[in-house]
Scaffold this motif. Structure first.
Motif, mmCIF file in Angstrom:
data_model
loop_
_atom_site.group_PDB
_atom_site.id
_atom_site.type_symbol
_atom_site.label_atom_id
_atom_site.label_comp_id
_atom_site.label_asym_id
_atom_site.label_seq_id
_atom_site.Cartn_x
_atom_site.Cartn_y
_atom_site.Cartn_z
ATOM 1 N N ASP A 65 0.842 -1.190 0.000
ATOM 2 C CA ASP A 65 0.000 0.000 0.000
ATOM 3 C C ASP A 65 0.880 1.244 0.000
ATOM 4 O O ASP A 65 1.513 1.563 1.007
ATOM 5 N N VAL A 66 0.934 1.951 -1.146
ATOM 6 C CA VAL A 66 1.797 3.126 -1.259
ATOM 7 C C VAL A 66 1.274 4.303 -0.443
ATOM 8 O O VAL A 66 1.946 5.329 -0.326
ATOM 9 N N ASN A 70 3.624 2.707 7.129
ATOM 10 C CA ASN A 70 4.254 1.503 7.649
ATOM 11 C C ASN A 70 4.669 0.564 6.530
ATOM 12 O O ASN A 70 5.728 -0.078 6.589
ATOM 13 N N SER A 71 3.845 0.462 5.491
ATOM 14 C CA SER A 71 4.174 -0.368 4.340
ATOM 15 C C SER A 71 5.391 0.189 3.606
ATOM 16 O O SER A 71 6.287 -0.556 3.195
ATOM 17 N N ILE A 72 5.433 1.511 3.456
ATOM 18 C CA ILE A 72 6.584 2.149 2.805
ATOM 19 C C ILE A 72 7.848 1.924 3.622
ATOM 20 O O ILE A 72 8.910 1.593 3.087
ATOM 21 N N THR A 119 -1.686 10.213 -6.381
ATOM 22 C CA THR A 119 -0.841 11.392 -6.172
ATOM 23 C C THR A 119 -0.103 11.355 -4.833
ATOM 24 O O THR A 119 1.114 11.533 -4.785
ATOM 25 N N ILE A 120 -0.843 11.093 -3.764
ATOM 26 C CA ILE A 120 -0.197 11.062 -2.448
ATOM 27 C C ILE A 120 0.738 9.865 -2.326
ATOM 28 O O ILE A 120 1.815 9.958 -1.724
ATOM 29 N N GLY A 121 0.347 8.726 -2.923
ATOM 30 C CA GLY A 121 1.217 7.555 -2.888
ATOM 31 C C GLY A 121 2.599 7.840 -3.464
ATOM 32 O O GLY A 121 3.616 7.634 -2.786
ATOM 33 N N PRO A 122 2.706 8.332 -4.709
ATOM 34 C CA PRO A 122 4.015 8.678 -5.256
ATOM 35 C C PRO A 122 4.751 9.745 -4.454
ATOM 36 O O PRO A 122 5.979 9.732 -4.377
ATOM 37 N N LEU A 123 4.014 10.670 -3.849
ATOM 38 C CA LEU A 123 4.661 11.666 -2.994
ATOM 39 C C LEU A 123 5.344 10.980 -1.821
ATOM 40 O O LEU A 123 6.506 11.253 -1.509
ATOM 41 N N GLN A 124 4.637 10.069 -1.185
ATOM 42 C CA GLN A 124 5.181 9.451 0.024
ATOM 43 C C GLN A 124 6.347 8.517 -0.268
ATOM 44 O O GLN A 124 7.235 8.366 0.569
ATOM 45 N N THR A 125 6.374 7.892 -1.441
ATOM 46 C CA THR A 125 7.519 7.040 -1.749
ATOM 47 C C THR A 125 8.739 7.847 -2.173
ATOM 48 O O THR A 125 9.861 7.334 -2.145
ATOM 49 N N SER A 126 8.538 9.111 -2.556
ATOM 50 C CA SER A 126 9.600 9.900 -3.179
ATOM 51 C C SER A 126 10.170 10.985 -2.284
ATOM 52 O O SER A 126 11.031 11.750 -2.727
ATOM 53 N N GLN A 127 9.716 11.104 -1.056
ATOM 54 C CA GLN A 127 10.149 12.214 -0.229
ATOM 55 C C GLN A 127 10.811 11.740 1.050
ATOM 56 O O GLN A 127 10.770 10.563 1.409
ATOM 57 N N VAL A 128 11.431 12.675 1.733
ATOM 58 C CA VAL A 128 11.880 12.464 3.106
ATOM 59 C C VAL A 128 11.125 13.431 3.981
ATOM 60 O O VAL A 128 11.099 14.639 3.725
ATOM 61 N N ARG A 129 10.481 12.909 4.991
ATOM 62 C CA ARG A 129 9.789 13.772 5.945
ATOM 63 C C ARG A 129 10.552 13.758 7.251
ATOM 64 O O ARG A 129 11.066 12.720 7.676
ATOM 65 N N ALA A 144 -0.569 7.982 20.348
ATOM 66 C CA ALA A 144 0.349 6.878 20.126
ATOM 67 C C ALA A 144 -0.006 6.084 18.875
ATOM 68 O O ALA A 144 0.778 5.258 18.427
ATOM 69 N N GLN A 145 -1.199 6.305 18.303
ATOM 70 C CA GLN A 145 -1.619 5.554 17.134
ATOM 71 C C GLN A 145 -1.024 6.121 15.846
ATOM 72 O O GLN A 145 -1.110 5.497 14.799
ATOM 73 N N VAL A 146 -0.446 7.323 15.909
ATOM 74 C CA VAL A 146 0.111 7.957 14.713
ATOM 75 C C VAL A 146 1.565 7.554 14.578
ATOM 76 O O VAL A 146 2.378 7.884 15.444
ATOM 77 N N PRO A 147 1.955 6.815 13.520
ATOM 78 C CA PRO A 147 3.343 6.377 13.389
ATOM 79 C C PRO A 147 4.258 7.534 13.039
ATOM 80 O O PRO A 147 3.838 8.503 12.411
ATOM 81 N N VAL A 148 5.504 7.434 13.467
ATOM 82 C CA VAL A 148 6.503 8.422 13.063
ATOM 83 C C VAL A 148 6.662 8.348 11.550
ATOM 84 O O VAL A 148 6.811 7.260 10.996
ATOM 85 N N PRO A 149 6.588 9.460 10.819
ATOM 86 C CA PRO A 149 6.719 9.422 9.357
ATOM 87 C C PRO A 149 8.039 8.776 8.944
ATOM 88 O O PRO A 149 9.089 9.108 9.491
#
Length: 278
Positions: A65-66, A70-72, A119-129, A144-149
């Protein structure tokens, strides 16, 4: 044309259609990638059964799931384990979805779903947050349910771009290829009478702008960023064949990727090797 020679490739959306076709095409290159990571939903499906790979393909990448951080993160870790500090040469963001619609039938739900994937999927695979710095690994709001980016694939692409002996910009050095569509071209607005598909058109127009933004930001690091329209490889309505077969599209796309250079950074092309208007 000697074909596309690249050390490592991550290709998303490999379960079928164009993704599976590109996977096979990469494996059939005169010099296939040393490391080929296939991101797919079903590791036991066609990709998991090694489609003609002859052992040259890495086990299916856990990027189901892009849109899921967590999948990324898991996929980044898997790629890092294999390529080490050699980095990742080529990221192909192929995962996409659509919902048939017109202006009269379009919904916020459709728009959100399609935009998130395309759009958001390719953004998340291509960036550093930036990582949260709270000392607890949680966001500052205490949820606590929000994962660290996660850090996505950009660090691996930068390592590949900085490798010894790498010069110029190319897919063999370091590149992000976003699979887009002519339907996202605002200037052309192709095939409006045949298929309005508002949510899809808007998501691909946004993906095109994202590609330009990536090119502006990462070009100085030697990372090539290009949007590619593979053609209509599936029939839009009913039975029959589309305007281009998967095999024709794959041959054209891989030929195009082999010829991209610094002058192509931040541009939009089709599978025939023709430059497209935004």
């Amino acid at each position: 044309m000697e074909g596309l020679g690249v050390g490592s490739v991550l290709l998303t959306g490999c379960d079928g259609g164009l993704g599976l076709g590109l996977l096979k095409g990469l494996l059939e290159q005169p010099s296939p990638p040393r490391h080929l990571f296939a991101a797919c939903l079903d590791p036991q499906g066609k990709v998991g059964r090694d489609p003609g790979a002859g052992g040259r393909m890495e086990p299916c990448c856990p990027l189901a799931d892009v849109t899921d951080p967590n999948s990324i993160k898991a996929a980044v870790g898997k790629v890092r384990e294999v390529v080490g500090h050699a980095g990742l040469n080529l990221l192909i963001n192929n995962t996409g979805t659509t919902r048939r619609s017109t202006l009269a039938t379009e919904t916020a739900e459709n728009m959100t779903l399609v935009y998130t994937t395309n759009t958001i999927g390719p953004l998340q695979t291509s960036q550093v947050r930036p990582q949260a710095n709270t000392g607890s690994g949680e966001e500052e709001d205490g949820d606590a349910q929000v994962p660290v980016p996660p850090q996505a694939f950009l660090p691996l692409l930068k390592e590949a771009a900085e490798a010894e002996g790498q010069r110029g910009m190319s897919c063999s050095r370091a590149a992000i290829i976003n699979i887009s569509s002519i339907l996202g071209s605002i200037e052309v607005a192709e095939a409006w009478e045949e298929r309005q598909d508002v949510c899809y058109r808007c998501s691909k127009a946004a993906l095109n702008m994202l590609t330009k933004c990536l090119a502006l930001e990462y070009g100085s690091s030697g990372i090539l960023c290009v949007a590619v329209d593979p053609g209509c490889v599936t029939p839009p309505l009913g039975r029959g064949t589309g305007p281009v077969t998967v095999e024709e599209s794959v041959r054209g796309v891989l030929r195009l990727l082999a010829g991209l250079s610094a002058t192509s950074n931040g541009t939009f092309w089709d599978w025939r090797g023709q430059s497209l208007p935004w």
